[in-house]
Design a protein around this motif. Structure first.
Motif, short mmCIF file in Angstrom:
data_model
loop_
_atom_site.label_atom_id
_atom_site.label_comp_id
_atom_site.label_asym_id
_atom_site.label_seq_id
_atom_site.Cartn_x
_atom_site.Cartn_y
_atom_site.Cartn_z
N ALA A 224 0.99 -1.02 0.05
CA ALA A 224 -0.11 -0.05 -0.02
C ALA A 224 1.04 1.39 -0.01
CB ALA A 224 -0.97 0.09 1.14
N ASP A 225 0.80 1.81 -1.15
CA ASP A 225 1.77 3.13 -1.22
C ASP A 225 0.81 3.95 -2.12
OD1 ASP A 225 4.78 4.40 -1.31
OD2 ASP A 225 3.69 4.83 -3.10
N TRP A 226 0.78 5.39 -1.76
CA TRP A 226 -0.28 6.29 -2.47
C TRP A 226 0.40 6.49 -4.00
CZ3 TRP A 226 -0.75 10.72 1.69
CH2 TRP A 226 -1.58 10.25 2.78
N GLY A 227 1.33 6.43 -4.16
CA GLY A 227 2.03 6.59 -5.65
C GLY A 227 1.73 5.37 -6.24
N LEU A 228 1.94 4.39 -5.76
CA LEU A 228 1.53 3.21 -6.60
C LEU A 228 -0.01 3.01 -6.51
CD1 LEU A 228 2.69 0.46 -7.59
CD2 LEU A 228 2.27 -0.36 -5.46
N MET A 229 -0.70 3.31 -5.72
CA MET A 229 -2.07 3.42 -5.85
C MET A 229 -2.70 4.27 -6.67
SD MET A 229 -3.06 3.33 -1.54
CE MET A 229 -4.95 3.54 -1.62
N VAL A 230 -2.36 5.40 -6.98
CA VAL A 230 -2.79 6.17 -8.15
C VAL A 230 -2.26 5.64 -9.55
CG1 VAL A 230 -2.29 8.34 -9.18
CG2 VAL A 230 -2.15 8.55 -6.64
N SER A 231 -0.96 4.68 -9.49
CA SER A 231 -0.83 4.35 -10.72
C SER A 231 -1.83 3.11 -11.27
CB SER A 231 0.66 3.83 -10.84
OG SER A 231 0.90 3.09 -11.79
N GLU A 232 -2.39 2.33 -9.97
CA GLU A 232 -3.07 1.25 -10.28
C GLU A 232 -4.29 1.62 -10.68
OE1 GLU A 232 -0.72 -1.98 -7.13
OE2 GLU A 232 -2.67 -0.58 -6.70
N GLY A 233 -4.76 2.74 -9.87
CA GLY A 233 -6.33 3.27 -10.46
C GLY A 233 -6.41 4.12 -11.50
N GLN A 234 -5.38 4.68 -12.30
CA GLN A 234 -5.40 5.45 -13.13
C GLN A 234 -6.31 5.12 -14.55
OE1 GLN A 234 -1.95 6.75 -15.12
NE2 GLN A 234 -1.03 4.55 -15.28
N GLY A 235 -6.27 3.89 -14.52
CA GLY A 235 -7.01 3.23 -15.84
C GLY A 235 -8.45 3.18 -15.73
N GLN A 236 -8.84 3.27 -14.41
CA GLN A 236 -10.52 3.27 -14.14
C GLN A 236 -10.88 4.62 -13.64
OE1 GLN A 236 -11.35 -0.78 -12.14
NE2 GLN A 236 -9.05 -0.75 -11.77
N LEU A 237 -10.42 5.66 -14.12
CA LEU A 237 -10.67 7.02 -13.55
C LEU A 237 -12.30 7.12 -13.76
CD1 LEU A 237 -7.76 9.46 -14.23
CD2 LEU A 237 -8.71 8.75 -12.05
N LEU A 238 -12.61 6.73 -14.94
CA LEU A 238 -13.82 7.04 -15.49
C LEU A 238 -15.24 6.10 -14.56
CD1 LEU A 238 -13.49 7.46 -19.41
CD2 LEU A 238 -13.78 9.27 -17.43
N SER A 239 -14.62 4.95 -14.49
CA SER A 239 -15.73 4.01 -13.91
C SER A 239 -15.50 3.77 -12.43
CB SER A 239 -15.46 2.45 -14.56
OG SER A 239 -14.10 1.97 -14.37
N SER A 240 -14.54 3.88 -11.93
CA SER A 240 -13.95 3.91 -10.36
C SER A 240 -12.90 4.96 -9.92
CB SER A 240 -13.45 2.41 -9.93
OG SER A 240 -14.20 1.51 -10.56
N TRP A 241 -13.34 6.09 -10.17
CA TRP A 241 -12.46 7.30 -9.88
C TRP A 241 -12.00 7.26 -8.56
CZ3 TRP A 241 -13.70 10.11 -5.66
CH2 TRP A 241 -15.15 10.03 -5.06
N TRP A 242 -12.70 6.70 -7.48
CA TRP A 242 -11.99 6.80 -6.04
C TRP A 242 -10.81 6.15 -5.96
CZ3 TRP A 242 -16.54 4.69 -7.72
CH2 TRP A 242 -16.64 3.22 -7.74
N ILE A 243 -10.43 5.10 -6.76
CA ILE A 243 -9.26 4.24 -6.73
C ILE A 243 -8.04 5.24 -6.84
CG2 ILE A 243 -7.84 2.26 -7.23
CD1 ILE A 243 -10.51 1.16 -8.12
N ALA A 244 -7.78 6.14 -7.66
CA ALA A 244 -6.80 6.83 -8.00
C ALA A 244 -6.97 8.34 -7.45
CB ALA A 244 -6.53 7.07 -9.34
N VAL A 245 -7.90 8.65 -7.14
CA VAL A 245 -8.43 10.23 -6.69
C VAL A 245 -8.04 10.30 -5.09
CG1 VAL A 245 -10.03 12.11 -6.40
CG2 VAL A 245 -10.05 10.91 -8.53
N LEU A 246 -8.55 9.24 -4.41
CA LEU A 246 -8.37 9.60 -3.20
C LEU A 246 -6.79 9.49 -2.58
CD1 LEU A 246 -11.48 7.67 -1.67
CD2 LEU A 246 -11.03 9.88 -2.08
N PRO A 247 -5.94 8.59 -2.96
CA PRO A 247 -4.62 8.71 -2.54
C PRO A 247 -3.91 9.92 -3.19
CG PRO A 247 -5.12 6.73 -4.33
CD PRO A 247 -6.36 7.44 -3.90
#
Length: 283
Positions: A224-247
């Motif tokens: 669990a790392d904020w920078g890594l979490m942003v990277s993992e969630g960037q591909g789902q910004l339109l459908s699951s924005w919270w994964i990348a936006v919150l970290p």
């Protein structure tokens, strides 16, 4: 009798409060986190905030986002603080040596600093990480190497000004060893400057750690790392924005709070240096 004016809440106080809160929450993450940050719930992947009992939702593997956010600040803070400490000590020591000795040593260290600053930080990071591997120690070393020139230049400039002070010249005239003069007479004069610089440098170190983790050069999955979490969630910004936006918001809050605190300390220091004083140094 007039009522005293209420004290205004300044930005530095807000920054210190937010930064302190982030540090406190991070330290208490094992107690505050409702779930294991690595535990997967494949039946509830990409759950929106509030769904299925997950306050901030889940990621693409069904991991509780709140728990990962609480634990995700540990690596940026740990790496950032250690890198600032290492880079600050190294740069301050070289700045003291260069400013006090002057001559060829000053010229040599100044040219090395110029060469270091001419190299892009990301290029230096890639070079070190390719030889040293991907570990927390190497990450600290990389960020410290990109930060020490700032301390060197500031401390060297200050020491050059203090070098001609009467109490320094008196110590040298009395035969006091050079190392003792540097530690006893010069180091106290740069401690405040170094402290302010370190506070401002913390935001740079945190951002660099997050950037390297985002590129896959820092923290590695499933950590669990904020920078890594942003990277993992960037591909789902339109459908699951919270994964990348919150970290990402967590990183923004951390960086801005450190900057506000550093700017406040810097302004107080600038004001203090202009205050008249009648104190004299006794050798």
């Amino acid at each position: 009798m007039r009522n005293p004016k209420p004290r205004r809440l300044n930005a530095g106080t807000v920054g210190a409060a937010v930064l302190g809160l982030i540090v406190l929450v991070t330290l208490l993450a094992p107690v505050l986190a409702p779930h294991d940050p690595l535990a997967q719930d494949l039946a509830h992947t990409n759950a929106a905030p509030g769904e299925h009992g997950y306050l901030l939702g889940t990621d693409q593997l069904g991991r509780d986002l709140l728990s990962r956010l609480l634990h995700g600040a540990r690596t940026p803070l740990l790496v950032g603080v250690l890198a600032v400490l290492c880079g600050g000590v190294f740069g301050t020591a070289l700045g003291l040596a260069a400013g006090f000795a002057r001559g060829w040593l000053d010229q040599l260290l100044s040219r090395l600093t110029d060469i270091q600053l001419a190299l892009p930080s990301i290029l230096l990071a890639l070079l070190v990480l390719s030889f040293g591997g991907r570990s927390t120690a190497v990450l600290v070393l990389v960020i410290a190497l990109t930060g020490w020139p700032t301390y060197f230049r500031l401390v060297r400039s200050r020491v050059l000004a203090l070098r001609t002070s009467e109490y320094v010249e008196a110590s040298l005239t009395q035969g006091v060893p050079a190392w003792r003069v540097a530690v006893r007479d010069l180091l106290p004069g740069v401690r405040g400057l170094v402290a302010v610089t370190a506070t401002l440098d913390l935001s740079r170190a945190v951002l660099m750690e997050a950037g390297l983790s985002y590129l896959g050069l820092g923290a590695q999955a499933p950590e669990a790392d904020w920078g890594l979490m942003v990277s993992e969630g960037q591909g789902q910004l339109l459908s699951s924005w919270w994964i990348a936006v919150l970290p990402g918001l967590g990183l923004v809050a951390l960086v801005i709070s450190a900057n506000l605190l550093g700017e406040r300390l810097a302004s107080r220091r600038r004001g203090a240096t202009h205050l008249p004083t009648t104190a004299t140094r006794t050798v």
